[in-house]
Design an enzyme around this catalytic site. Structure first.
Site, mmCIF file in Angstrom:
data_model
loop_
_atom_site.group_PDB
_atom_site.id
_atom_site.type_symbol
_atom_site.label_atom_id
_atom_site.label_comp_id
_atom_site.label_asym_id
_atom_site.label_seq_id
_atom_site.Cartn_x
_atom_site.Cartn_y
_atom_site.Cartn_z
ATOM 1 N N ARG A 131 0.638 -1.352 -0.102
ATOM 2 C CA ARG A 131 0.151 -0.135 0.067
ATOM 3 C C ARG A 131 0.911 1.304 -0.113
ATOM 4 N NH1 ARG A 131 -4.872 1.806 0.102
ATOM 5 N NH2 ARG A 131 -6.028 3.151 1.910
ATOM 6 N N THR A 166 -10.060 0.833 -8.237
ATOM 7 C CA THR A 166 -9.945 -0.596 -7.701
ATOM 8 C C THR A 166 -10.091 -1.678 -8.275
ATOM 9 O OG1 THR A 166 -10.196 0.612 -5.568
ATOM 10 C CG2 THR A 166 -9.675 -1.734 -5.344
ATOM 11 N N THR A 210 -5.120 -0.492 -6.194
ATOM 12 C CA THR A 210 -6.113 0.541 -6.613
ATOM 13 C C THR A 210 -5.306 1.779 -6.615
ATOM 14 O OG1 THR A 210 -7.971 1.920 -5.732
ATOM 15 C CG2 THR A 210 -6.108 1.268 -4.079
ATOM 16 N N GLY A 254 -14.170 -1.524 -4.276
ATOM 17 C CA GLY A 254 -15.407 -0.555 -3.976
ATOM 18 C C GLY A 254 -15.426 0.362 -2.820
#
Ligand code: DON
Length: 543
Positions: free
Chosen positions: A85, A354, A372, A444
């Site tokens: 991330r 994403t 994402t 989402g």
């Protein structure tokens, strides 16, 4: 260069395979992973190739300028969570965001919104640690798609249409995606030669490319857009291996995302609080079941705001304390089957970025990976020399009013240099008898976690096949705002019964996009069932 794949046999609309499969939300990307599996690569090799292809063919959702998470399980059930991330740049501060020319949007659009991308180093790490094919071979399908061109999916065309005004600020984005001022049409052919060249160098040079030309090009982009990130941030970025969150549900072990995701926690709390409710008192699709799910999620989102952050931050409470059996039992006892318990209101954002993918190889190694750029086309800026779409993951920190997806303010998720913002991404693998049998996850925003929980329960509690499990109508509640979002297909009598319990029911567009793989049987009777959510236009590939 033409696709060098056999004309038939590698792709079919039916989702039943015998040896291996890839389920992505874009068919060119599923095929890229398939090509690698067919060439002798393992599940991780295929996942890396699929992700890179997604960055080419589905850039509103993910790409080289973003980051994500992967849950990887060996055939023997040893599981690792790879966190690639984005992090907050060393020099980012709230003051910079507040003093930006458009402070209301500074965490979403433009250079200050960009977190240090994790995907370039993350994919190299995945390949080095778990793969077996040469890295350049994993990059090859993406290079080919970017260089020779690909057909724009209906999904991407629609996202470009919705975001055309936002793309206008970046010359490269508008040149590629709104040529002659109109959004690129579905099925039109697009080439991305700058990205093809960058990817080719990445495939050949690996880390040297990331820490050299890529870091320098990102710094130049940041400087011209008055961002905070430097080449040093990119050079210092390191993916992290973390122990995944593991919970037992009936005779399965569910292996899911730890912090800095809050998604795995929600999945685990849902299973613990309502998973064992007898099916005859709360069948799938009934108002009784939707009510129970909703009530279980309120607490999980409250926990998220209070306790979840980058695990390297002070003030974070570990999931084991939150999932403590006595604590869960107290919460379960407070769920009233007849009445909702309202909380505060804050409007959520729409979410269309994403991507989630699942891969299983012929040996049974499994990868569940979500990645994402956050909002569609991320921060809506590119590295102009490389056609890399940069993320707006700074918006996933808790920034006070108007922060990401309308989630409640969260002290442990405050913007902190070097830290990773809390995520909902929940790449999950299910083990049975210690071996990987199921891969679930979604894209989402906060709906990722509630969707992953619903699809898992559709499989494990309701015994649905993967196709039905991803297709069934879904609901979503995230504590704040106190609204129960239901898809159009949720019937009126169910909505009325939910209203009668005190829920504010709001019809919504498609709730998240989920991909699933489920493996049944062994040896000659092995079946690999793969499903790409009909809500986006992906299809699986396998054989
Ligand atoms: O990490 C997160 O939770 C968000 N950045 C995910 C964003 C997302 O899923 C956008 N929409 N589909």
């Amino acid at each position: 260069m033409a696709l060098s794949l056999p004309a038939a046999g590698y792709f079919r609309p039916a989702s039943r395979y015998r040896r291996f499969a890839v389920a992505a939300d874009n068919v060119d990307a599923s095929r890229a992973g398939y090509e690698v599996l067919r060439g002798g690569g393992n599940a991780v090799d295929a996942a890396v190739a699929t992700v890179l292809a997604l960055g080419v063919t589905s850039p509103s959702s993910s790409g080289f300028g973003g980051g994500g998470f992967a849950t990887v399980c060996t055939p023997q059930g040893e599981c690792t969570f790879v966190d690639f991330r984005e992090t907050a740049p060393a020099a980012i501060t709230l003051e910079l965001l507040h003093n930006a020319p458009d402070p209301a949007h500074a965490s979403k659009v433009g250079a200050l919104a960009v977190g240090v991308p994790g995907e370039p180093a993350g994919l190299l790490h995945l390949s080095r640690r778990f793969g077996r094919a040469p890295f350049a071979r994993l990059v090859a399908p993406a290079v080919r798609l970017a260089g020779a061109g690909f057909a724009v999916s209906p999904w991407l065309s629609a996202r470009v249409g919705e975001n055309a005004r936002n793309l206008a600020g970046d010359p490269l984005l508008s040149r590629i995606w709104t040529p002659s001022g109109t959004p690129v049409a579905a099925h039109a052919r697009v080439t991305r030669p700058l990205l093809a060249a960058a990817l080719r160098r990445y495939g050949a040079e690996g880390d040297r490319f990331v820490r050299g030309p890529l870091a320098t090009a990102i710094e130049a982009t940041m400087r011209s857009g008055h961002g905070a990130m430097t080449a040093r941030d990119v050079i210092d970025y390191a993916p992290r291996e973390r122990a995944p969150l593991r919970v037992t549900f009936r005779d399965h072990t569910v292996v899911t995302a730890p912090y800095p995701s809050a998604g795995g926690l929600l999945v685990a709390e849902t299973l613990a609080l309502v998973g064992d409710t007898p099916v005859d008192t709360a069948p799938p699709g009934s108002s009784a079941w939707d009510h129970l799910l909703t009530e279980s999620w309120r607490g999980a989102f409250d926990d998220r705001a209070r306790y979840v952050g980058d695990p390297e931050n002070a003030g974070v409470v570990p999931p084991a304390s939150l999932l403590d059996a006595a604590r869960m039992a107290r919460r379960r006892a407070r769920i009233d089957p007849a009445h909702a318990t309202p909380v505060a209101v804050d409007e959520p954002a729409h979410d269309h970025g994403t991507t989630h993918l699942c891969v299983v190889d012929a040996d049974g190694m499994m990868v569940s990976l979500t990645t994402t750029v956050n909002d569609p086309f991320g921060a809506r800026i590119t590295v102009p020399t490389m056609d890399i779409v940069l993320n707006d993951e700074i918006d996933d920190f808790s920034l006070g009013a108007g922060s990401s997806y309308g989630l409640a303010a969260s002290r442990p998720n405050a913007l902190t240099p070097g830290r990773r913002p809390v995520s909902s991404m929940s790449p999950t693998i299910v083990l049975a008898n210690g071996r990987p049998v199921g891969c679930v996850g979604a894209s989402g925003g906060p709906r990722i976690a509630t969707t992953t929980a619903q699809v898992l329960l559709n499989l494990l509690r309701h015994g649905m096949d993967p196709e039905s499990a991803v297709s069934a109508p879904r609901i979503h509640h995230q504590g704040a705002p106190d609204e129960l979002r239901v898809e159009r297909e949720v019937p009126e009598d169910v909505r009325a019964a939910l209203r009668a319990r005190g829920h504010t029911v709001v019809q919504t567009d498609a709730l998240a996009v989920s991909q699933v793989i489920w493996v049944q049987g062994e040896g000659a009777s092995r079946a690999v069932l793969a499903a790409s959510d009909p809500r986006k236009d992906g299809l699986p590939a396998g054989e």
